[in-house]
Motif scaffolding. Structure first.
Motif, PDB file in Angstrom:
ATOM      1  N   TYR A   1       2.454   1.933  -3.336  1.00 32.60           N
ATOM      2  CA  TYR A   1       1.477   2.566  -4.238  1.00 32.60           C
ATOM      3  C   TYR A   1       1.382   4.061  -3.962  1.00 32.60           C
ATOM      4  N   ARG A   2       1.293   4.432  -2.686  1.00 35.22           N
ATOM      5  CA  ARG A   2       1.173   5.854  -2.347  1.00 35.22           C
ATOM      6  C   ARG A   2       2.430   6.627  -2.742  1.00 35.22           C
ATOM      7  N   ASP A   3       3.594   6.004  -2.538  1.00 37.83           N
ATOM      8  CA  ASP A   3       4.855   6.668  -2.916  1.00 37.83           C
ATOM      9  C   ASP A   3       4.927   6.895  -4.422  1.00 37.83           C
TER      10      ASP A   3
ATOM     11  N   VAL B   1      -6.145   1.630  -1.094  1.00 34.09           N
ATOM     12  CA  VAL B   1      -5.365   1.838  -2.319  1.00 34.09           C
ATOM     13  C   VAL B   1      -6.301   1.810  -3.523  1.00 34.09           C
TER      14      VAL B   1
ATOM     15  N   ASN C   1       0.833  -1.214   0.000  1.00 29.36           N
ATOM     16  CA  ASN C   1       0.000   0.000   0.000  1.00 29.36           C
ATOM     17  C   ASN C   1       0.863   1.258   0.000  1.00 29.36           C
ATOM     18  N   GLN C   2       1.943   1.240   0.803  1.00 29.86           N
ATOM     19  CA  GLN C   2       2.824   2.411   0.879  1.00 29.86           C
ATOM     20  C   GLN C   2       3.580   2.610  -0.431  1.00 29.86           C
TER      21      GLN C   2
ATOM     22  N   CYS D   1       2.412   7.231  -6.479  1.00 30.51           N
ATOM     23  CA  CYS D   1       1.450   8.280  -6.850  1.00 30.51           C
ATOM     24  C   CYS D   1       1.972   9.674  -6.525  1.00 30.51           C
ATOM     25  N   SER D   2       2.666   9.819  -5.393  1.00 29.99           N
ATOM     26  CA  SER D   2       3.125  11.149  -4.983  1.00 29.99           C
ATOM     27  C   SER D   2       4.428  11.566  -5.660  1.00 29.99           C
TER      28      SER D   2
END
Length: 469
Positions: free
Chosen positions: A68-70, A140, A65-66, A72-73
């Motif tokens: 994925y967030r990384d 996510v 999940n992290q 995206c950002s």
């Protein structure tokens, strides 16, 4: 790795293509895990395709999940216009996300999973899929969709075969390899795995997506644009902003140092449309008005039929007083009130300033034998222009001897000596604003008796004198 192919018939409609990468592996930056992405513009639709490889192991779904967030950002695409901020993945109207996302099947033993696969009970199996659970919880891939999975898990196989993992770890089969999408007008035609390919411990998956693309009809666009321009021209001519002013000339009489003065300018929108107004700078000037003047508000919005009061505030302080005292500047200015898409109005500001010892140099005050407001402005101007001469040539026989100290300073020291020599906290207590104005007028007009009269009625005057001093 991500390869992007375009048919020749579509190539001329592809533009603004950029490719970027983000590493999320070792130390959160290395490329053993992460993503590659391509973005482009096809006709009038923005498309971004991401191929990601997320963290491994069954228990590491939070790390995935992290990742994925990384991605995206940190995945940022520069734009052709350098003044525009970079584009993120989610700024695109169409996003296709694929790859070894590494989400596993949880809470089931390996034999139970294989039994469900044999029965082709993919629905039960899918309910234990980590990616499905995380998407359902909106942890996510929010707003992403995935087609129905009707093929067996694509991981993990013995290399070169269709056999499940027979190594010592005997990993639980899982749908690690996925294809998701986000956007409107997207239909999936098929979603399948390719069991005949045996060069990896994964089985690849593929999907055919039919995507609606925004295409501009050039002929219709041109015709519509012409119609709009004609309509806007007509509307603009009929609806030019208009205001009326309460007055266009303002005069401030007998302005004193540190004295706030204000007049009100009223604007009324007598036009057919709302309007924006603003005071604008004149050519080669740093601000819309002189430093001793302000307009509050200096800009604003007026609805049809509304009015607004603008305070024209005049205030002479230490920085603006010297040139006014010497006559090098006058209280004169022209304000330009600009209406957006309308005309400009010119507002005249004038005033008379009463010279003050405040803002005058010590050398100038030493030349003044009379109160400054009793001296002609021309005389003060000459004294200021020759102050350098007086500083260095005070013994000249043709020059009248200057005072050793300005009489205004002497008056205040004399007052304190006579009335406050035994007063405690003399230089520690603040004075009153109203008394400052009395002291200012006393010094500028040469009436020392005013200080004595005030001190008979109020001990605070002494504190005010020390603050002025």
């Amino acid at each position: 790795m991500l390869l992007f192919y375009v048919k020749k018939e579509h190539a001329e409609h592809i533009s603004d293509m950029e490719a970027e990468t983000v590493g999320t592996g070792i130390m959160g930056r290395m490329g053993n895990k992460g993503a590659v992405a391509v973005r482009f513009r096809f006709h009038n639709s923005d498309v971004c395709v991401v191929n990601a490889h997320l963290a491994a192991h069954v228990e590491e779904y939070e790390r995935r999940n992290q990742d994925y967030r990384d991605i995206c950002s940190r995945m940022l695409f520069r734009q052709l216009d350098p003044t525009l901020s970079p584009l993120t993945i989610m700024k695109h109207s169409i996003v296709l996300w694929l790859g070894d996302l590494n989400y596993r099947i949880s809470d089931l033993e390996v034999d139970h999973v294989k039994d469900l696969i044999m029965k082709k009970d993919f629905e039960t199996l899918h309910n234990h899929d980590q990616l499905k659970r995380q998407m359902d919880e909106e942890a996510v891939f929010v707003d992403f969709l995935e087609g129905e999975i009707e093929f067996q898990p694509t991981y993990k196989y013995d290399m070169g075969s269709d056999k499940w993992d027979t190594s010592e770890k005997c990993r639980v089969p899982a749908w690690c390899d996925r294809i998701l999408w986000k956007g409107k007008n997207i239909t999936q035609r098929h979603y399948r795995s390719h069991m005949t390919l045996r060069t990896s411990d994964h089985k690849p998956v593929s999907s055919l997506l039919e995507i609606g693309i925004k295409v501009v009809n050039e002929e219709s666009y041109k015709r519509t644009l012409e119609d709009i321009v004609r309509s806007l021209d007509k509307l603009e001519n009929e609806c030019i902003p208009s205001v009326c002013l309460s007055k266009s000339e303002f005069h401030f009489k007998d302005v004193k140092f540190m004295q706030h003065r204000a007049e009100t300018l009223t604007l009324h929108n007598d036009g057919q449309v709302p309007c924006k107004f603003e005071f604008i700078k004149k050519l080669d000037e740093p601000a819309y008005c002189k430093p001793w003047l302000t307009a509050n508000p200096s800009r604003g919005f007026l609805a049809q039929g509304d009015s607004v009061d603008i305070d024209l505030e005049l205030f002479v302080n230490r920085s603006t007083a010297p040139e006014l005292n010497s006559g090098q500047q006058q209280l004169e200015d022209i304000l330009i009130l600009h209406l957006e898409r309308g005309k400009d109005f010119f507002i005249s500001i004038s005033g008379s300033y009463l010279s003050s010892c405040f803002g005058s140099s010590i050398h100038t005050l030493c030349q003044l034998k009379e109160p400054i407001q009793d001296m002609p402005l021309e005389t003060i101007r000459e004294l200021v222009s020759t102050s350098h001469f007086f500083k260095h040539e005070t013994n000249s026989p043709d020059t009248e001897k200057a005072l050793d100290i300005p009489k205004e300073l002497w008056m205040m020291v004399d007052h304190l000596y006579r009335n406050a020599s035994k007063q405690e906290d003399l230089f520690q207590q603040p004075g009153l604003r109203s008394e400052f104005e009395e002291i200012r007028d006393c010094l500028d007009t040469g009436m020392p008796d005013t200080l004595r009269i005030l001190s008979l009625f109020c001990n605070v005057i002494n504190y005010s004198v020390t603050e002025v001093y």
